[in-house]
Motif scaffolding. Structure first.
Motif, mmCIF file in Angstrom:
data_model
loop_
_atom_site.group_PDB
_atom_site.id
_atom_site.type_symbol
_atom_site.label_atom_id
_atom_site.label_comp_id
_atom_site.label_asym_id
_atom_site.label_seq_id
_atom_site.Cartn_x
_atom_site.Cartn_y
_atom_site.Cartn_z
ATOM 1 N N ARG A 1 38.479 26.675 14.362
ATOM 2 C CA ARG A 1 37.884 26.231 15.567
ATOM 3 C C ARG A 1 37.798 24.301 15.581
ATOM 4 N NH1 ARG A 1 34.784 29.670 17.168
ATOM 5 N NH2 ARG A 1 32.827 28.626 17.293
ATOM 6 N N THR A 2 36.557 24.702 14.378
ATOM 7 C CA THR A 2 35.606 23.557 14.144
ATOM 8 C C THR A 2 36.813 22.240 13.482
ATOM 9 O OG1 THR A 2 33.618 24.578 13.593
ATOM 10 C CG2 THR A 2 34.239 21.743 12.451
ATOM 11 N N LEU A 3 38.030 23.041 12.793
ATOM 12 C CA LEU A 3 38.715 21.824 11.968
ATOM 13 C C LEU A 3 40.186 21.325 13.106
ATOM 14 C CD1 LEU A 3 39.491 24.268 8.721
ATOM 15 C CD2 LEU A 3 38.891 21.380 8.970
ATOM 16 N N ALA A 4 40.724 22.555 14.250
ATOM 17 C CA ALA A 4 40.767 21.986 15.175
ATOM 18 C C ALA A 4 40.370 20.798 15.540
ATOM 19 C CB ALA A 4 40.960 23.447 16.324
ATOM 20 N N ARG A 5 38.663 20.949 16.464
ATOM 21 C CA ARG A 5 38.252 19.662 17.000
ATOM 22 C C ARG A 5 38.183 18.373 16.201
ATOM 23 N NH1 ARG A 5 32.716 18.802 17.804
ATOM 24 N NH2 ARG A 5 32.146 20.665 15.905
ATOM 25 N N ALA B 1 40.516 17.997 14.211
ATOM 26 C CA ALA B 1 41.766 17.367 13.823
ATOM 27 C C ALA B 1 42.424 16.175 15.499
ATOM 28 C CB ALA B 1 43.127 17.585 14.151
ATOM 29 N N GLU B 2 41.540 17.084 16.840
ATOM 30 C CA GLU B 2 41.987 16.107 17.609
ATOM 31 C C GLU B 2 41.348 14.978 17.973
ATOM 32 O OE1 GLU B 2 39.457 18.259 20.917
ATOM 33 O OE2 GLU B 2 41.183 19.878 20.604
ATOM 34 N N PHE B 3 40.147 13.311 17.282
ATOM 35 C CA PHE B 3 40.026 12.756 16.616
ATOM 36 C C PHE B 3 40.902 12.013 16.175
ATOM 37 C CE2 PHE B 3 36.268 14.799 17.105
ATOM 38 C CZ PHE B 3 35.026 14.088 18.247
ATOM 39 N N PRO B 4 40.560 10.232 16.668
ATOM 40 C CA PRO B 4 41.388 9.732 16.577
ATOM 41 C C PRO B 4 41.700 9.201 14.825
ATOM 42 C CG PRO B 4 40.396 8.568 18.112
ATOM 43 C CD PRO B 4 39.727 9.643 18.147
ATOM 44 N N ALA B 5 43.071 8.666 14.691
ATOM 45 C CA ALA B 5 43.969 8.985 12.792
ATOM 46 C C ALA B 5 42.624 7.722 11.914
ATOM 47 C CB ALA B 5 44.626 8.858 13.131
ATOM 48 N N ALA B 6 42.136 6.882 12.722
ATOM 49 C CA ALA B 6 41.620 5.856 12.954
ATOM 50 C C ALA B 6 39.843 5.776 11.982
ATOM 51 C CB ALA B 6 41.259 4.516 13.307
ATOM 52 N N GLU B 7 38.937 7.144 13.211
ATOM 53 C CA GLU B 7 37.926 7.743 12.904
ATOM 54 C C GLU B 7 37.889 8.952 11.644
ATOM 55 O OE1 GLU B 7 35.827 9.041 16.835
ATOM 56 O OE2 GLU B 7 37.121 7.540 17.606
ATOM 57 N N ARG B 8 39.234 9.241 11.303
ATOM 58 C CA ARG B 8 39.026 10.310 10.641
ATOM 59 C C ARG B 8 38.741 9.936 9.543
ATOM 60 N NH1 ARG B 8 43.306 12.793 11.180
ATOM 61 N NH2 ARG B 8 44.268 12.603 13.104
ATOM 62 N N GLU B 9 39.799 8.758 8.768
ATOM 63 C CA GLU B 9 40.127 8.191 7.690
ATOM 64 C C GLU B 9 39.172 6.776 7.571
ATOM 65 O OE1 GLU B 9 43.378 5.983 8.990
ATOM 66 O OE2 GLU B 9 44.909 8.256 8.727
ATOM 67 N N LEU B 10 38.769 6.207 8.258
ATOM 68 C CA LEU B 10 37.639 4.786 7.988
ATOM 69 C C LEU B 10 36.121 5.544 7.748
ATOM 70 C CD1 LEU B 10 38.900 2.411 9.739
ATOM 71 C CD2 LEU B 10 39.522 2.906 7.600
ATOM 72 N N GLY B 11 36.600 6.881 8.325
ATOM 73 C CA GLY B 11 34.840 6.966 9.169
ATOM 74 C C GLY B 11 33.759 7.496 7.264
ATOM 75 N N PRO B 12 34.700 8.458 6.649
ATOM 76 C CA PRO B 12 33.793 8.703 5.752
ATOM 77 C C PRO B 12 33.085 7.209 4.833
ATOM 78 C CG PRO B 12 35.344 10.411 5.486
ATOM 79 C CD PRO B 12 35.437 8.781 6.669
ATOM 80 N N GLY B 13 34.293 6.556 4.832
ATOM 81 C CA GLY B 13 33.690 5.110 3.922
ATOM 82 C C GLY B 13 32.330 4.272 4.836
ATOM 83 N N LEU B 14 32.118 4.243 6.062
ATOM 84 C CA LEU B 14 31.499 3.819 6.788
ATOM 85 C C LEU B 14 30.276 4.670 7.023
ATOM 86 C CD1 LEU B 14 33.060 2.928 9.855
ATOM 87 C CD2 LEU B 14 32.430 1.147 8.128
ATOM 88 N N ALA B 15 30.379 5.618 6.787
ATOM 89 C CA ALA B 15 29.167 6.688 6.705
ATOM 90 C C ALA B 15 28.283 6.622 5.299
ATOM 91 C CB ALA B 15 29.286 7.909 6.464
ATOM 92 N N GLU B 16 28.971 6.249 3.938
ATOM 93 C CA GLU B 16 28.599 6.115 2.939
ATOM 94 C C GLU B 16 27.926 4.912 2.510
ATOM 95 O OE1 GLU B 16 27.672 8.008 -0.171
ATOM 96 O OE2 GLU B 16 28.354 9.654 1.602
ATOM 97 N N GLU B 17 28.194 3.484 3.726
ATOM 98 C CA GLU B 17 28.062 2.028 3.925
ATOM 99 C C GLU B 17 26.503 2.258 3.975
ATOM 100 O OE1 GLU B 17 28.691 -2.168 5.049
ATOM 101 O OE2 GLU B 17 30.929 0.005 4.258
ATOM 102 N N ALA B 18 26.576 3.362 5.818
ATOM 103 C CA ALA B 18 25.428 3.623 6.432
ATOM 104 C C ALA B 18 23.862 4.029 5.761
ATOM 105 C CB ALA B 18 25.616 4.367 7.525
ATOM 106 N N LEU B 19 24.644 5.029 4.516
ATOM 107 C CA LEU B 19 23.311 5.537 3.649
ATOM 108 C C LEU B 19 22.683 4.477 2.847
ATOM 109 C CD1 LEU B 19 24.959 9.123 2.854
ATOM 110 C CD2 LEU B 19 22.962 8.567 4.870
ATOM 111 N N ALA B 20 24.019 4.060 2.617
ATOM 112 C CA ALA B 20 23.515 2.608 1.481
ATOM 113 C C ALA B 20 22.685 1.883 1.687
ATOM 114 C CB ALA B 20 24.942 2.321 0.786
ATOM 115 N N ARG B 21 22.520 0.958 3.600
ATOM 116 C CA ARG B 21 22.024 0.413 4.224
ATOM 117 C C ARG B 21 21.366 0.470 4.758
ATOM 118 N NH1 ARG B 21 26.002 -3.680 7.632
ATOM 119 N NH2 ARG B 21 26.952 -4.029 6.035
#
Length: 207
Positions: free
Chosen positions: A97-101, A103-123
């Protein structure tokens, strides 16, 4: 050796947004104003906010109650998926159920998100240079609040999931030299009247 001091990170989710998420509702504007009133006496030096209108508008309304505090737009403060777990990381009974949910998010949010999240931790996390503590406000979105809280508690990466934050609720994390991060407040809505406290929450999580 460079001295370091504590950082106090005040974190909030934007006020309630319209259905198309292009602006705040009247309730959202009230929430933001009331949060600003609550923070009026805090020694906040900067208001960081995400680039989307609902976060920027919230930051501006809060900032009106904090004269002289600058607003700074930040891409890492935006709305995205901070971490995509593997099936093996998730509880077996909810993994599909979690993985299906997710997967519904836009590709950009899934692909770029982890990098932005690491930048948020650093900043936005950790101690600061100098002798004086720093107090900053971050106006962001539900997912990033969960990611920052998860990090502060040193929880597994996937555990940002399920951490819901109320619109204009207040979370405060302290990062002190030589000590683990401390979660001082989480999702505090004491500055909001009852009718404004549960916006942004799934019905089953309202109590």
């Amino acid at each position: 050796m460079t001295a370091t001091a504590a950082r106090y990170l005040y974190v909030t989710r934007h006020g309630e947004a319209s259905e198309d998420e292009t602006t705040l509702t009247e309730a959202g504007r009230r929430q933001a104003a009331l949060l600003g009133e609550r923070l009026r006496g805090a020694p906040i030096t900067t208001i960081h906010h995400g680039p989307l209108p609902r976060a920027e508008q919230t930051a501006r309304l809060v900032g009106e109650r904090l004269p002289g505090v600058p607003l700074r737009r930040s891409e890492p403060a935006g709305d995205y998926l901070p971490y995509l777990p593997s099936r093996e990381e998730l509880p077996r009974e909810s993994a599909d159920r979690t993985l299906a949910r997710l997967a519904e998010f836009p590709a950009a949010e899934r692909e770029l998100g982890p990098g932005l999240a690491e930048e948020a931790l650093a900043r936005f996390t950790g101690t600061v240079k100098g002798d004086e503590p720093r107090h900053e406000l971050l106006v962001t979105h539900n997912f990033l609040v969960g990611w920052l809280v998860r990090d502060a508690l040193d929880a597994p990466d996937w555990r940002w999931l399920g951490l819901h934050h109320a619109n204009a609720g207040l979370t405060v994390i302290r990062y002190s030299p030589g000590r683990p991060a401390a979660l001082l407040l989480f999702n505090d809505t004491g500055h909001l009247p009852a009718e404004l406290r549960w916006t942004g929450f799934p019905p089953e999580e309202r109590i």
